[in-house]
Design a protein around this motif. Sequence first.
Motif, mmCIF file in Angstrom:
data_model
loop_
_atom_site.group_PDB
_atom_site.id
_atom_site.type_symbol
_atom_site.label_atom_id
_atom_site.label_comp_id
_atom_site.label_asym_id
_atom_site.label_seq_id
_atom_site.Cartn_x
_atom_site.Cartn_y
_atom_site.Cartn_z
ATOM 1 N N THR A 160 10.033 -25.272 5.756
ATOM 2 C CA THR A 160 9.850 -23.830 5.617
ATOM 3 C C THR A 160 8.734 -23.506 4.630
ATOM 4 O O THR A 160 8.171 -24.375 3.985
ATOM 5 C CB THR A 160 11.154 -23.175 5.145
ATOM 6 O OG1 THR A 160 11.508 -23.729 3.862
ATOM 7 C CG2 THR A 160 12.283 -23.432 6.120
ATOM 8 N N LYS B 294 12.794 -31.561 15.872
ATOM 9 C CA LYS B 294 13.934 -32.138 16.581
ATOM 10 C C LYS B 294 13.528 -33.509 17.104
ATOM 11 O O LYS B 294 12.581 -33.627 17.890
ATOM 12 C CB LYS B 294 14.369 -31.236 17.743
ATOM 13 C CG LYS B 294 14.959 -29.907 17.302
ATOM 14 C CD LYS B 294 15.456 -29.106 18.506
ATOM 15 C CE LYS B 294 16.122 -27.811 18.075
ATOM 16 N NZ LYS B 294 16.612 -27.031 19.235
ATOM 17 N N ALA C 16 8.244 -21.204 9.500
ATOM 18 C CA ALA C 16 9.035 -22.438 9.431
ATOM 19 C C ALA C 16 8.818 -23.248 10.708
ATOM 20 O O ALA C 16 8.524 -22.686 11.771
ATOM 21 C CB ALA C 16 10.517 -22.124 9.245
ATOM 22 N N MET D 33 14.260 -28.892 9.020
ATOM 23 C CA MET D 33 13.394 -27.724 8.970
ATOM 24 C C MET D 33 12.427 -27.829 7.794
ATOM 25 O O MET D 33 12.807 -28.217 6.694
ATOM 26 C CB MET D 33 14.236 -26.458 8.832
ATOM 27 C CG MET D 33 13.458 -25.160 8.949
ATOM 28 S SD MET D 33 13.183 -24.702 10.683
ATOM 29 C CE MET D 33 14.851 -24.201 11.146
ATOM 30 N N GLU E 136 10.799 -26.308 12.929
ATOM 31 C CA GLU E 136 11.961 -27.171 13.101
ATOM 32 C C GLU E 136 11.538 -28.423 13.863
ATOM 33 O O GLU E 136 10.943 -28.334 14.934
ATOM 34 C CB GLU E 136 13.082 -26.458 13.858
ATOM 35 C CG GLU E 136 14.333 -27.322 13.982
ATOM 36 C CD GLU E 136 15.459 -26.628 14.718
ATOM 37 O OE1 GLU E 136 16.623 -27.027 14.522
ATOM 38 O OE2 GLU E 136 15.175 -25.688 15.498
#
Length: 433
Positions: free
Chosen positions: A280, A259, A255, A278, A257
């Motif tokens: 995945t 930001k 995965a 996220m 993420e």
Amino acid sequence: MAVAWFEKGPDGKQTFSPPEISSLLLKDMKRIAEAFAKSQIEDAATTVPAHFSDSQREATREAGRLAGLNVLQLLNEPIAAAVAYIHQKKLEESCARNIMVFDLGGDTLDVSIIALESGGLLVREVKGDSDLGGADFDNNLIRHVAEQYKRETGRDLLAEKKIFPRVRETILMAKHTLSTQDEADIEFYSGDIDLNQSIPRDTFEQINEELFRNAWRSIGVMVSPGEMIVVIPKNTPLPASGELDVKCAYDYQEAIEFKLYQGERASCRDNQFLGAFMLTGFKPVAAHGKPVAKLVVTVDNDGIIRASAVAVAKNHEEGRIETVGVIIGRFSMDGLDATADEGRDWRVVQEEDEEMKAEFKARRKLLYLAWELREKRFGKMSKPERSLVTQVLEWLQSEESYPSKRTYEDKTKKLRAIQARFGGGSGRFSFAV
């Protein structure tokens, strides 16, 4: 320290420090205030821009002392404006409310939200743009008038050095008129210069539309372990969009993420957090420095940020798109560190950023060199060489903060020695999340 020159009779020139120059102005203001109050004034509260550094604030105190004043307190200008507003409106602390102070100066813009509560005044938020001010509107209007005059006459007003200061003053008087009227006339006659134009307020707004729409900071994404990579540069005309090819930062990463941050600092911790999402379902493989996903960030005419990411090159098992929407300027508790630079010397901040950028660059060089050696040369290396490459990658993937640039360079030098046996490398630069 800045130095200003003043003529001082037949003895020549004398130097003055900035506090001494300021004290001359404060002395005159003190005289005017005493004449109005019909009494001597000894104590004073002095206002300063909210972004003033400690040294600038101390210089302001010194200017007050040189002017014969006992400076009881330095008030940030937004607070002073709020105090004046409360006094003028005769508001009590029981009249709880939020007050917005909008300060558009010659070179900067500051907007403050100040709460009037039972305990007094509380500054909730201070934001601004150090690259937007009244001078930008002045220059746009002057440029517009000069371009129209050149179309009509073939002459360049901006090149008329002797009369341009007076032309500028005439144009700016028209700008002031537009504050209260729907149209302003610009008339200037000197020698063979015959300037006669009318500027409607909507024309003034149109020529400055880009300033109204562009007053926002860069938008970027965090790459491991904290670097901010800009996706859409600051002041990009709206609507705007940007893309970034993204690589896995760690081995067997399933995965990613994303930001998102807003700001101009090199490290995410010093910028404002906007939101995160996220993606995945990645195939768990060893990180190799090749793109596994594409991040797309857009900002529409209303200032709404939308971000999406999709796997590329068959790296994703499901192939779905994840999206998130956030609004420019939305304050998040995760972005509190973005206010840490207020009041700091910009030169110190710039030096810190340059040093950090050098560390980031040194880290990327080391990371991509280690990836390349593992992917292309690992089977031909000796056991100690394979061990060294593995140790470097494990060390990089376990980092929580950046060491010095020298640390990265020393490790890179050791891996270069291994690379040299195989005839060099690609020297690629990319970004891993």
